[in-house]
Design a protein around this motif. Structure first.
Motif, PDB file in Angstrom:
ATOM      1  N   GLU A 102       0.831  -1.212   0.000  1.00 34.18           N
ATOM      2  CA  GLU A 102       0.000   0.000   0.000  1.00 34.18           C
ATOM      3  C   GLU A 102       0.863   1.259   0.000  1.00 34.18           C
ATOM      4  O   GLU A 102       0.540   2.248  -0.672  1.00 34.18           O
ATOM      5  CB  GLU A 102      -0.934  -0.008   1.213  1.00 34.18           C
ATOM      6  N   LYS A 103       1.977   1.206   0.736  1.00 33.25           N
ATOM      7  CA  LYS A 103       2.895   2.353   0.743  1.00 33.25           C
ATOM      8  C   LYS A 103       3.483   2.579  -0.654  1.00 33.25           C
ATOM      9  O   LYS A 103       3.659   3.720  -1.082  1.00 33.25           O
ATOM     10  CB  LYS A 103       4.010   2.111   1.748  1.00 33.25           C
ATOM     11  N   CYS A 104       3.781   1.495  -1.335  1.00 30.72           N
ATOM     12  CA  CYS A 104       4.343   1.604  -2.686  1.00 30.72           C
ATOM     13  C   CYS A 104       3.333   2.254  -3.633  1.00 30.72           C
ATOM     14  O   CYS A 104       3.686   3.134  -4.433  1.00 30.72           O
ATOM     15  CB  CYS A 104       4.736   0.226  -3.205  1.00 30.72           C
ATOM     16  N   GLN A 105       2.083   1.854  -3.528  1.00 28.79           N
ATOM     17  CA  GLN A 105       1.060   2.415  -4.405  1.00 28.79           C
ATOM     18  C   GLN A 105       0.834   3.900  -4.110  1.00 28.79           C
ATOM     19  O   GLN A 105       0.646   4.708  -5.030  1.00 28.79           O
ATOM     20  CB  GLN A 105      -0.247   1.630  -4.252  1.00 28.79           C
ATOM     21  N   GLU A 106       0.867   4.264  -2.822  1.00 29.28           N
ATOM     22  CA  GLU A 106       0.717   5.667  -2.452  1.00 29.28           C
ATOM     23  C   GLU A 106       1.909   6.496  -2.946  1.00 29.28           C
ATOM     24  O   GLU A 106       1.745   7.630  -3.412  1.00 29.28           O
ATOM     25  CB  GLU A 106       0.573   5.798  -0.943  1.00 29.28           C
ATOM     26  N   ALA A 107       3.113   5.930  -2.851  1.00 26.16           N
ATOM     27  CA  ALA A 107       4.305   6.634  -3.324  1.00 26.16           C
ATOM     28  C   ALA A 107       4.260   6.797  -4.847  1.00 26.16           C
ATOM     29  O   ALA A 107       4.670   7.842  -5.386  1.00 26.16           O
ATOM     30  CB  ALA A 107       5.556   5.863  -2.905  1.00 26.16           C
ATOM     31  N   PHE A 108       3.771   5.794  -5.533  1.00 26.98           N
ATOM     32  CA  PHE A 108       3.624   5.866  -6.983  1.00 26.98           C
ATOM     33  C   PHE A 108       2.684   7.019  -7.361  1.00 26.98           C
ATOM     34  O   PHE A 108       2.968   7.821  -8.255  1.00 26.98           O
ATOM     35  CB  PHE A 108       3.065   4.535  -7.496  1.00 26.98           C
ATOM     36  N   SER A 109       1.561   7.112  -6.661  1.00 30.49           N
ATOM     37  CA  SER A 109       0.583   8.161  -6.922  1.00 30.49           C
ATOM     38  C   SER A 109       1.154   9.546  -6.629  1.00 30.49           C
ATOM     39  O   SER A 109       1.001  10.476  -7.422  1.00 30.49           O
ATOM     40  CB  SER A 109      -0.670   7.919  -6.080  1.00 30.49           C
TER      41      SER A 109
END
Length: 313
Positions: free
Chosen positions: A53-60
């Motif tokens: 989830e952190k990776c997806q938020e960082a991507f966004s």
């Protein structure tokens, strides 16, 4: 190459924008698929868990600044290719156990530089016409936008005297495609000033962007229409209302010609003014010549002349 990657990225983009109601993923979601983005984060952070989830938020967050980007519509395929290369690069970094906190901002900055080098869309030129060169692609919403102008241009008025020449130029102020441009002409007679296509009839022999009528007659009074076509699709329609006026009467024309000759006349430099030496007859013909004093003088001269004649005899 197709505009979007496999797995139908555009529908996924619209779904994501509807669910999250935020433009943070806009440019990224237009040119990458959900499957590609998920696969990248799974390589970085694992199949599931809080780190994913952190990776997806960082991507966004890394691509948030690219949400409101507008590009030339014809450049969208180049931008799609750049995003495809970016996803491959991120997968390689993830496989090498790199950090997504570093990889995502670097990738976003590279994409910004790519976008800055793309050809920008031209400004819309009013008041009419479909201007394909000014069409643009908006990352926010993943859709294209054209100039909001009507196809029909305002009517241009032209007044020509009967017997003279009328010339029409079917040109617009915006750039046209370089190839497959054709022109078609129509006419609505009877002195009608209109843009209603139902009144127009084709002029088969007219072609090209220039049209000329010579000599103009009263039957030519009306509206001429020119359609600019690109690959048989209309780009713009121009209208010219021709008002034919009567020529002035022959006597008036002759008078105008004589008047112009008088205006153009000038004495030659070699000509000189001579003093007036009138004859006796010209003097006697003047109204002020036969005054009482002059009459007495003439009688005396007559008597002298008679006496002289007598003496000579």
């Amino acid at each position: 190459m197709a505009l979007l990657a496999q797995d139908s990225a555009v529908p996924c983009a619209l779904v994501a924008l509807t669910v999250f109601r935020a433009p943070a993923w806009a440019c990224l979601i237009c040119f990458t698929s959900y499957k590609e983005r998920t696969r990248i984060c799974q390589i970085f952070a694992g199949i599931q868990g809080p780190e994913l989830e952190k990776c997806q938020e960082a991507f966004s967050s890394a691509f948030a600044d690219l949400a409101d980007i507008e590009i030339n519509y014809n450049e969208r395929s180049h931008l799609h290719d750049a995003f495809t290369q970016m996803t491959h690069s991120l997968q390689e970094i993830a496989a090498a156990q790199g950090s997504f906190n570093v990889a995502f901002p670097d990738a976003a900055e590279k994409m910004r530089k790519v976008i800055m080098k793309l050809k920008g869309a031209q400004a819309c030129v009013p008041p009419c016409g479909f201007q394909d060169v000014a069409r643009r692609f908006l990352c926010y919403g993943c859709y294209s936008k054209a100039c909001n102008f009507p196809l029909d241009c305002p009517v241009q008025d032209l007044t020509v005297t009967r017997g003279q020449q009328a010339k029409f130029s079917c040109t617009v102020n915006f750039q046209l495609p370089k190839e497959e441009i054709t022109y078609s002409w129509k006419f609505a007679g009877g002195g009608l000033r209109t843009q209603d296509q139902s009144y127009f009839r084709d002029i088969p022999r007219a072609q090209g962007y220039l049209a000329r009528i010579r000599p103009v007659q009263p039957t030519h009074s009306g509206t001429f229409s020119c359609s600019i076509l690109h690959d048989q699709r209309p780009v713009a329609r121009l209208y010219f209302f021709l008002n034919v006026t009567s020529a002035p009467p022959r006597g008036e024309i002759e008078l105008q010609v004589s008047f112009r000759k008088v205006l153009r006349w000038a004495p030659k430099e070699t000509e000189t003014l001579e003093p007036w030496r009138p004859s006796l007859g010209e003097l006697l013909a003047r109204p002020e010549a036969l005054t009482p004093g002059n009459q007495c003088l003439l009688a005396a001269l007559a008597a002298v002349a008679s006496a002289s004649a007598t003496l000579m005899v």
